[in-house]
Design a protein around this motif. Structure first.
Motif, short mmCIF file in Angstrom:
data_model
loop_
_atom_site.label_atom_id
_atom_site.label_comp_id
_atom_site.label_asym_id
_atom_site.label_seq_id
_atom_site.Cartn_x
_atom_site.Cartn_y
_atom_site.Cartn_z
N GLU A 568 0.82 -1.22 0.00
CA GLU A 568 0.00 0.00 0.00
C GLU A 568 0.85 1.26 0.00
O GLU A 568 0.49 2.25 -0.63
N HIS A 573 -2.07 1.48 -6.36
CA HIS A 573 -3.49 1.84 -6.58
C HIS A 573 -3.67 3.31 -6.90
O HIS A 573 -4.67 3.70 -7.50
N VAL A 576 -3.54 3.29 -10.50
CA VAL A 576 -4.81 2.82 -11.06
C VAL A 576 -5.84 3.96 -11.09
O VAL A 576 -6.61 4.09 -12.04
N ILE A 615 -5.17 -5.33 -4.60
CA ILE A 615 -4.66 -4.32 -5.54
C ILE A 615 -4.28 -5.00 -6.87
O ILE A 615 -4.57 -4.47 -7.95
N LEU A 618 -7.38 -5.60 -8.67
CA LEU A 618 -7.92 -4.34 -9.21
C LEU A 618 -7.22 -3.95 -10.51
O LEU A 618 -7.86 -3.57 -11.50
N LEU A 757 -10.94 -2.05 -0.20
CA LEU A 757 -9.96 -1.09 -0.69
C LEU A 757 -10.52 0.32 -0.66
O LEU A 757 -9.89 1.27 -0.18
#
Ligand code: 6GP
Length: 838
Positions: A568, A573, A576, A615, A618, A757
């Protein structure tokens, strides 16, 4: 031609056995196939050919290795002992060919046998004996030490199963056991004669020796044998070959005969299995530690083996251990090996009769400690119960170190009792723990961080007390990477282009890349540079097609690459969120003029790290939608390259236009991928974190895309009560993106899939993605604009490469040698081994 002909009338061993001309190489190759593998070409598999070639190359390493070891032994030189629980050395064949400078001869030799060298190089299964940055750094440092002729031994663990192989199934990470030893490992040599024993468990007792001195002995209830496996590490175009010595755990007896005699066959074999468990598998957690007993056993096991090995080597030429710290510099690669401080004290006192004071002086002189993380959850601590039951004598020693240390603290801060609990080696705030970083700090004469900002933050924050107490121990040693693997081997096209302009001295003197600067203004050179980039992008595009079945465009699309462990704090992300933002712009206006981008991700998640795995899912889910939407018309592509490791990373760095280094400021200690990218001419989009700060200083602000909060702003905002929801509600584009993820746009089969998330971002956002979102998007827009001007982009790319020279691991190792280890280079002469003996 043979560059090492010996005196004409003596046996020319170099010619016959280890010569490097095409004919000799060919002969050796077919001999190895025949005599080492028992095959002839018609029935040999590709792996047989690979093995035969590996043995052929190994023979040439061994000569240099034997000469190096003999030189060290004869000259009482100071040796660096790098203590690391991880080494990510990557595949060895290609690197060794380069370092031996025999690529072309070998290519021709195997071609004349009807084979292709690149195919054979690809056949090698890499030893995945590490997780990420820390293990790879250890490998770069081993390469640089050998290249700089610094006598060194890398000590570590020979995990039978290294980091898992990653497959992607329906967008999810699946872990597969890494059976890297399955077909044998041609690079290692077991040294059973140097086996040592390591105790575990049991209890201690005190007694008075014959001189009436109070003594303690440890009576372990188990012992395990450590068998060393050595891999020669040859420097670049030099005769120095150092040793990577990895320990394998074995049971002292294959059978417990007592159990066997009473008919308990299973019980007898069981003991063997139990002991051998210690080196079975690498813990696949990157930074957060895992407080498992087996992990502590692994740490103690390899450290005890290594220290016993060093003592044996030392006593082979010295009368006693008084000058141990003058002949060895032991570097602790993070706290994983820091139990070494207590173990060396025990060996000196309990086994070699030293008094505390002298043992302590030797210990502190020997050890130095490198910290690799600021994440609080990654600071190692062991519960007292576990520690005491496994290492009762070491716990006593740690108590005594602590007693003496806290006495100093009391004198230093007479009126401040809070200092005692802050400094103590024992955390007594709740359940009691041994704090390994504190042990490493008091037991070492030097402490360093791995980038300027990181060292500053260590001094201000994580190790603040220790810095106030012994400021002279602290130094910074900014990481570096080896240009041999990360340019010469990974990017032959770039290597050739650079060398055509400035010669090849840069390979060992990376600062000479500066000489490229003037060429940034030369249109012909820029053209050549652009063509080179196109070529390596095409190479990667082919691999992607083959591996992932996704067609990407190497000609017009910006390769935007984010490869590293999934975490993280590294904020894959956030990337993304940008992809979805661009997607939305296209959806709203399908004819929008947008710079085409290929987003490439790669990296493993710790198997128990739920959020990191989500993640990955995702990324793949967003890819699924974006890659297949006709409105997008191929202008955006999202690729997740599975099983990111050293082998698979090598074609990736050269092909990047843009390098994503977007961790929350203050969280990434240094980064080394950031260096590999920029050295290969990628521009960086990054926060002021880790070594990004220094990279930006070097390449120039105008050649670096900066965004985001600074480290002090992050902590300020946190202390003032950061509320991610405010960013969400006040930013329309951001809100749309988040709402799309939570509504199931990317997970139609399960609309709630990404709820954990999204919730974590909206209600917590530990890593401040929402706070940095707009700044990131704006910065990415500047990137796209800049990319439209190819000519200027190429200029910036050249300047990145030209100005990155200081990030060579050679520079880093020189600094360690001067400031911490106090070791000198020891050149090795290549002597004919048989003659030398005669
Ligand atoms: C890593 C750091 O996260 C990375 O920033 C750094 O470049 C690398 O070490 C080499 O210094 N840390 C680890 O991998 C780790 O396990 C305990 O730290």
């Amino acid at each position: 031609m043979n560059d090492n002909l010996t005196n004409g009338n003596q046996i020319q061993i170099e010619d016959d056995r280890t010569g490097i001309d095409v004919q000799t190489l060919k002969r050796a190759f077919s001999d190895n196939l025949f005599y080492a593998l028992g095959k002839f070409p018609e029935i040999a598999t590709k792996n047989d050919f690979y093995m035969a070639l590996a043995y052929t190359v190994r023979d040439r390493l061994l000569r240099r290795w034997l000469n190096s070891q003999e030189t060290y032994l004869k000259q009482d030189v100071k040796i660096v002992c790098y203590f690391s629980a991880e080494y990510l050395i990557g595949p060895q064949l290609g690197k060794n060919l380069i370092n031996l400078a025999i690529v072309e001869q070998v290519r021709q030799a195997v071609e004349e046998c009807g084979l292709n060298l690149d195919d054979l190089i690809e056949q090698e299964e890499e030893p995945g004996l590490g997780n990420g940055g820390l293990g790879r750094l250890a490998a770069c440092y081993m390469d640089s030490m050998a290249t700089l002729n610094i006598p060194a031994i890398g000590y570590g663990i020979r995990y039978e199963f290294g980091i898992f192989d990653q497959e992607i199934c329906e967008g999810w990470q699946v872990e597969i056991t890494d059976k890297w030893l399955r077909y044998g490992n041609p690079w290692e040599i077991p040294r059973t004669e140097a086996t040592v024993e390591v105790g575990l468990g049991g209890y201690t007792e005190s007694f008075y020796d014959e001189n009436n001195r109070y003594r303690v002995r440890w009576l372990p209830d188990r012992t395990v044998k450590g068998v060393p496996y050595d891999t020669p590490i040859l420097g670049y175009k030099t005769n120095t070959a150092n040793t990577l010595r990895l320990w394998k755990a074995e049971a002292p007896e294959s059978f417990n005969f007592q159990a066997f005699n009473v008919g308990d066959y299973y019980g007898a074999v069981n003991e063997k299995t139990y002991s051998e468990n210690i080196t079975k598998v690498l813990y696949p957690n990157d930074e957060p530690i895992q407080g498992k007993q087996l992990r502590l056993e692994q740490q103690f096991f390899f450290v005890s083996c290594s220290l016993q090995d060093m003592i044996r080597l030392h006593l082979a030429t010295q009368e006693n251990l008084d000058n141990f710290g003058e002949l060895f510099a032991a570097q602790l690669n993070d706290t994983h090996p820091s139990i070494g401080v207590a173990e060396l004290m025990r060996l000196l006192m309990d086994v070699h009769d030293y008094e505390w004071e002298q043992a302590w002086e030797i210990t502190q002189k020997t050890f130095a400690y490198t910290n690799h993380t600021l994440l609080p959850e990654a600071l190692e601590k062991w519960s007292l119960g576990l520690f005491g039951s496994l290492l009762p004598r070491h716990l006593e020693i740690i108590y005594e170190i602590n007693r003496r240390f806290l006495h100093e603290i009391r004198t230093h801060y007479p009126n401040d009792v809070s200092k005692l609990s802050n400094f103590s080696l024992i955390d007594e705030t709740g359940e009691k723990y041994v704090r390994m970083a504190h042990l490493a700090c008091v037991g070492s004469h030097a402490i360093n961080g791995v980038a300027d900002l990181h060292t500053q933050l260590l001094k201000q924050d994580v190790l603040r007390g220790f810095y106030e107490l012994f400021p002279e121990k602290f130094t910074n040693k900014t990481n570096g990477v080896t240009p041999r693997r990360w340019i010469v081997l990974s990017n032959p096209e770039l290597t050739e282009l650079i060398t055509s302009k400035i010669g090849d001295n840069w390979i060992t003197h990376l600062e000479e890349l500066q000489q490229l600067e003037p060429f940034a203004d030369d249109p012909n050179f820029r053209n050549a540079w652009r063509q080179m980039k196109q070529q390596v992008k095409t190479r990667l595009a082919r691999r992607i097609e083959k591996r992932c079945g996704i067609t990407v465009d190497p000609n017009y699309s910006l390769f935007d690459i984010h490869v590293k462990r999934i975490h993280e704090y590294k904020r894959q992300h956030l990337n993304v969120l940008h992809i979805i933002t661009l997607y939305n712009r296209i959806k709203k206006n399908p004819n929008i003029d947008i710079v085409p981008r290929t987003f490439i991700f790669g990296g493993k998640a710790a198997p128990s790290y739920f959020m990191a795995k989500l993640i990955i899912k995702l990324i793949n889910s967003v890819g699924e939608v974006v890659n297949n939407d006709p409105d997008v018309r191929g202008r955006l592509k999202v690729v997740f390259i599975p099983d990111y490791n050293v082998t698979n990373s090598q074609p990736v760095y050269p092909a990047a236009d843009l390098s994503e280094q977007i961790s929350t400021a203050g969280k990434e200690a240094s980064g080394t991928g950031n260096m590999k990218f920029s050295l290969n001419g990628a521009l960086t989009i990054g926060t002021l974190d880790g070594a990004n700060v220094e990279i930006r200083q070097q390449v120039g602000e105008e050649n670096f895309f900066l965004f985001g909060l600074k480290a002090e702003e992050v902590s300020q905002m946190k202390s003032q009560g950061y509320n991610p929801w405010e960013f969400y509600s006040s930013n329309e584009a951001l809100r749309e993106v988040i709402d799309q993820i939570s509504s199931g746009l990317f997970s139609p089969e399960e609309s709630n899939l990404f709820k954990p998330l999204v919730d974590s971002l909206l209600y917590h956002d530990e890593y401040m993605l929402l706070a940095d979102y707009q700044s990131y998007i704006d910065c990415q827009d500047r990137v796209s604009e800049a990319f439209r001007d190819w000519d200027n982009w190429t200029r910036m790319s050249i300047l990145n490469t030209a100005r990155m020279g200081i990030f060579s691991s050679d520079r880093a190792i020189r600094e360690y040698c001067q400031d911490i280890w106090n070791v000198q280079a020891v050149p090795v002469k290549l002597e004919d081994y048989v003659q030398a003996k005669g």
